[in-house]
Design an enzyme around this catalytic site. Structure first.
Site, mmCIF file in Angstrom:
data_model
loop_
_atom_site.group_PDB
_atom_site.id
_atom_site.type_symbol
_atom_site.label_atom_id
_atom_site.label_comp_id
_atom_site.label_asym_id
_atom_site.label_seq_id
_atom_site.Cartn_x
_atom_site.Cartn_y
_atom_site.Cartn_z
ATOM 1 N N ASN A 9 -3.151 3.746 0.397
ATOM 2 C CA ASN A 9 -3.435 3.168 -0.919
ATOM 3 C C ASN A 9 -4.904 3.444 -1.221
ATOM 4 O O ASN A 9 -5.782 2.795 -0.662
ATOM 5 C CB ASN A 9 -3.147 1.660 -0.886
ATOM 6 C CG ASN A 9 -3.599 0.962 -2.165
ATOM 7 O OD1 ASN A 9 -3.939 1.613 -3.154
ATOM 8 N ND2 ASN A 9 -3.611 -0.360 -2.143
ATOM 9 N N TRP A 10 -5.137 4.396 -2.098
ATOM 10 C CA TRP A 10 -6.522 4.811 -2.360
ATOM 11 C C TRP A 10 -7.276 3.823 -3.247
ATOM 12 O O TRP A 10 -8.475 3.940 -3.427
ATOM 13 C CB TRP A 10 -6.533 6.190 -3.028
ATOM 14 C CG TRP A 10 -6.004 7.297 -2.172
ATOM 15 C CD1 TRP A 10 -5.418 7.190 -0.938
ATOM 16 C CD2 TRP A 10 -6.018 8.696 -2.481
ATOM 17 N NE1 TRP A 10 -5.065 8.435 -0.470
ATOM 18 C CE2 TRP A 10 -5.424 9.372 -1.403
ATOM 19 C CE3 TRP A 10 -6.470 9.440 -3.587
ATOM 20 C CZ2 TRP A 10 -5.271 10.760 -1.380
ATOM 21 C CZ3 TRP A 10 -6.315 10.809 -3.567
ATOM 22 C CH2 TRP A 10 -5.725 11.466 -2.477
ATOM 23 N N LYS A 11 -6.537 2.893 -3.853
ATOM 24 C CA LYS A 11 -7.154 1.927 -4.788
ATOM 25 C C LYS A 11 -7.913 2.686 -5.872
ATOM 26 O O LYS A 11 -7.504 3.787 -6.243
ATOM 27 C CB LYS A 11 -8.021 0.926 -4.012
ATOM 28 C CG LYS A 11 -7.242 0.302 -2.842
ATOM 29 C CD LYS A 11 -7.883 -0.885 -2.219
ATOM 30 C CE LYS A 11 -6.987 -1.388 -1.094
ATOM 31 N NZ LYS A 11 -7.457 -2.624 -0.474
ATOM 32 N N HIS A 96 0.454 -5.944 -5.061
ATOM 33 C CA HIS A 96 -0.700 -5.913 -4.153
ATOM 34 C C HIS A 96 -1.553 -7.163 -4.385
ATOM 35 O O HIS A 96 -1.678 -7.633 -5.514
ATOM 36 C CB HIS A 96 -1.525 -4.641 -4.389
ATOM 37 C CG HIS A 96 -2.538 -4.426 -3.312
ATOM 38 N ND1 HIS A 96 -3.748 -5.069 -3.308
ATOM 39 C CD2 HIS A 96 -2.500 -3.665 -2.183
ATOM 40 C CE1 HIS A 96 -4.403 -4.706 -2.209
ATOM 41 N NE2 HIS A 96 -3.679 -3.863 -1.522
ATOM 42 N N GLU A 98 -4.590 -7.553 -4.626
ATOM 43 C CA GLU A 98 -5.653 -7.375 -5.638
ATOM 44 C C GLU A 98 -5.076 -7.521 -7.039
ATOM 45 O O GLU A 98 -5.739 -8.045 -7.938
ATOM 46 C CB GLU A 98 -6.341 -6.018 -5.425
ATOM 47 C CG GLU A 98 -7.246 -6.055 -4.187
ATOM 48 C CD GLU A 98 -7.350 -4.742 -3.427
ATOM 49 O OE1 GLU A 98 -7.065 -3.673 -4.001
ATOM 50 O OE2 GLU A 98 -7.716 -4.794 -2.231
ATOM 51 N N GLU A 168 0.469 -7.818 4.008
ATOM 52 C CA GLU A 168 -0.974 -7.598 3.991
ATOM 53 C C GLU A 168 -1.692 -8.948 3.909
ATOM 54 O O GLU A 168 -1.847 -9.504 2.808
ATOM 55 C CB GLU A 168 -1.374 -6.749 2.776
ATOM 56 C CG GLU A 168 -0.757 -5.381 2.756
ATOM 57 C CD GLU A 168 -1.616 -4.394 1.960
ATOM 58 O OE1 GLU A 168 -1.960 -3.353 2.543
ATOM 59 O OE2 GLU A 168 -1.960 -4.666 0.800
ATOM 60 N N GLY A 174 -9.888 -5.009 3.695
ATOM 61 C CA GLY A 174 -11.238 -4.555 3.415
ATOM 62 C C GLY A 174 -12.323 -5.336 4.144
ATOM 63 O O GLY A 174 -13.509 -5.207 3.851
ATOM 64 N N SER A 214 -7.134 -3.559 7.080
ATOM 65 C CA SER A 214 -8.075 -2.993 8.052
ATOM 66 C C SER A 214 -7.380 -2.220 9.183
ATOM 67 O O SER A 214 -7.794 -2.304 10.340
ATOM 68 C CB SER A 214 -8.996 -4.082 8.617
ATOM 69 O OG SER A 214 -9.784 -4.646 7.579
ATOM 70 N N GLY A 235 -5.872 1.190 3.377
ATOM 71 C CA GLY A 235 -6.850 1.325 2.298
ATOM 72 C C GLY A 235 -7.982 2.250 2.719
ATOM 73 O O GLY A 235 -7.869 3.480 2.684
ATOM 74 N N GLY A 236 -9.071 1.663 3.162
ATOM 75 C CA GLY A 236 -10.299 2.414 3.470
ATOM 76 C C GLY A 236 -10.100 3.635 4.356
ATOM 77 O O GLY A 236 -10.627 4.718 4.068
#
Ligand code: 13P
Length: 253
Positions: A9-11, A96, A98, A168, A174, A214, A235-236
Site C-alpha cells: 500500500n503505497w499510500k 483502511h 487512515e 492492521e 507507521g 510496520s 506501507g513504508g
C-alpha cells in the site's frame, strides 16, 4: 492450503514517474521462480494505469487504495469501481484505518463499498484494526467484531471467496511498533473463528487474512510463519523495491 498474498500500500507516495521507477525496480530484481504468493501493488490513483501497463506480463496485480460506492455522477473527487477496472485494477483496499480516522469513513460506508467492489468484479482488501486505547481498555475484540460484522453485512459465502481481510492494528501503522507474532496470531485466530460463526468453517478456512503494521524485512518471516497469518499489507517497506522483494521472499520461508 491458503495462498499467501503480499500487497504494497503505497499510500500518498510516488507520482507517475516515481511509480514507474519503483515497479520497474521490483520487476527487474525479483526472481518470480522463488515466489508462490500473490503479489499486489497499490499505487495512488494517478499511477494505476501506468502500473497496470508495467506489470502486464508479470504475475503482479494492481490494486487501488479506495473507491466510492456510487456508479457515477456529482461526487466531486471520487472514483468509481468501473474507473478502477478500466485502469487495470483487480483489487481495492477498503476501510483502511487512515480512511476511517482522517476521512470519517463508517462501517456502513465501507460495507457499501465492499458490495460495490464485489458486484463490479474487484476484490476488496477489507481493513480492520483497533487503536492502542481500544486494546488497552479491553474492548479490542468488540471493536474488531463490530468492524467485521458491519463491514460484511449482506456479503454471501460465495462472495467471501473474493474477499481478503487485512488486520492492521492502528498503533502498529507507521510507528515501527509491530504486533508480536503471538499478538498478531491471536487476533487472526479470533477473526477466523468469528468468520466461522458468521459463515462456516469452509469460508473461514479459505479466507486470506493479511497482517499490516510496520512489516519489515527483519520481522516478516516470523509473522508470516504463524498459522493464521496469510500475507502482509505493507506501507513504508513497500516503497523500496529491495525491501518489498525481501518481504515477498520471507513468505516462502
Ligand atoms: P506501515 O507498513 O508503514 O506501518 O503501514 C501499514 C499500512 O497501513 C498498510 O496498509
Amino acid at each position: 492450503m491458503r495462498k499467501k498474498v503480499i500487497a504494497g500500500n503505497w499510500k500518498m507516495n510516488n507520482d507517475i514517474s516515481g511509480s514507474a521507477e519503483l515497479i520497474s525496480g521490483i520487476i527487474n530484481n525479483i526472481d518470480f521462480s522463488r515466489v508462490n504468493s500473490d503479489v499486489i501493488v497499490c499505487p495512488p490513483f494517478t499511477s494505476l494505469e501506468t502500473a497496470s501497463e508495467l506489470v502486464k506480463n508479470t504475475p503482479i496485480k494492481v490494486g487501488a487504495q479506495n473507491m466510492f460506492f456510487e456508479d457515477k455522477g456529482a461526487f466531486t473527487g471520487e472514483i468509481s469501481a468501473a474507473m478502477l477496472l478500466s485502469a487495470g485494477c483487480d483489487y481495492v483496499i477498503l476501510g483502511h484505518s487512515e480512511r476511517r480516522a482522517i476521512f470519517n469513513e463508517s462501517n456502513e460506508w465501507i460495507n457499501k463499498k465492499i458490495h460495490k467492489a464485489l458486484s463490479s468484479g474487484l476484490k476488496p482488501i477489507f481493513c480492520v484494526g483497533e487503536t492502542l486505547e481500544e486494546r488497552e481498555s479491553g474492548v479490542m475484540k468488540d471493536v474488531l467484531k463490530k468492524q467485521i460484522t458491519e463491514g460484511l453485512t449482506g456479503v454471501t459465502s460465495n462472495q467471501m471467496e473474493e474477499v481478503i481481510v487485512a488486520y492492521e492494528p492502528v498503533w502498529a501503522i507507521g510507528t515501527g511498533k509491530t504486533a508480536s507474532p503471538e499478538q498478531a496470531e491471536e487476533v487472526h485466530k479470533f477473526i477466523r473463528d468469528l468468520i466461522t460463526k458468521m459463515y462456516n468453517k469452509d469460508v473461514a478456512d479459505n479466507l486470506v487474512i493479511q497482517y499490516g503494521g510496520s512489516v519489515k524485512p527483519n520481522n516478516a518471516a516470523e509473522l508470516l510463519s504463524q498459522p493464521n497469518i496469510d500475507g502482509a499489507l505493507i506501507g513504508g517497506a513497500a516503497l523500496k523495491a529491495d525491501s518489498f522483494i525481501d518481504i515477498i521472499y520471507s513468505a516462502e520461508l
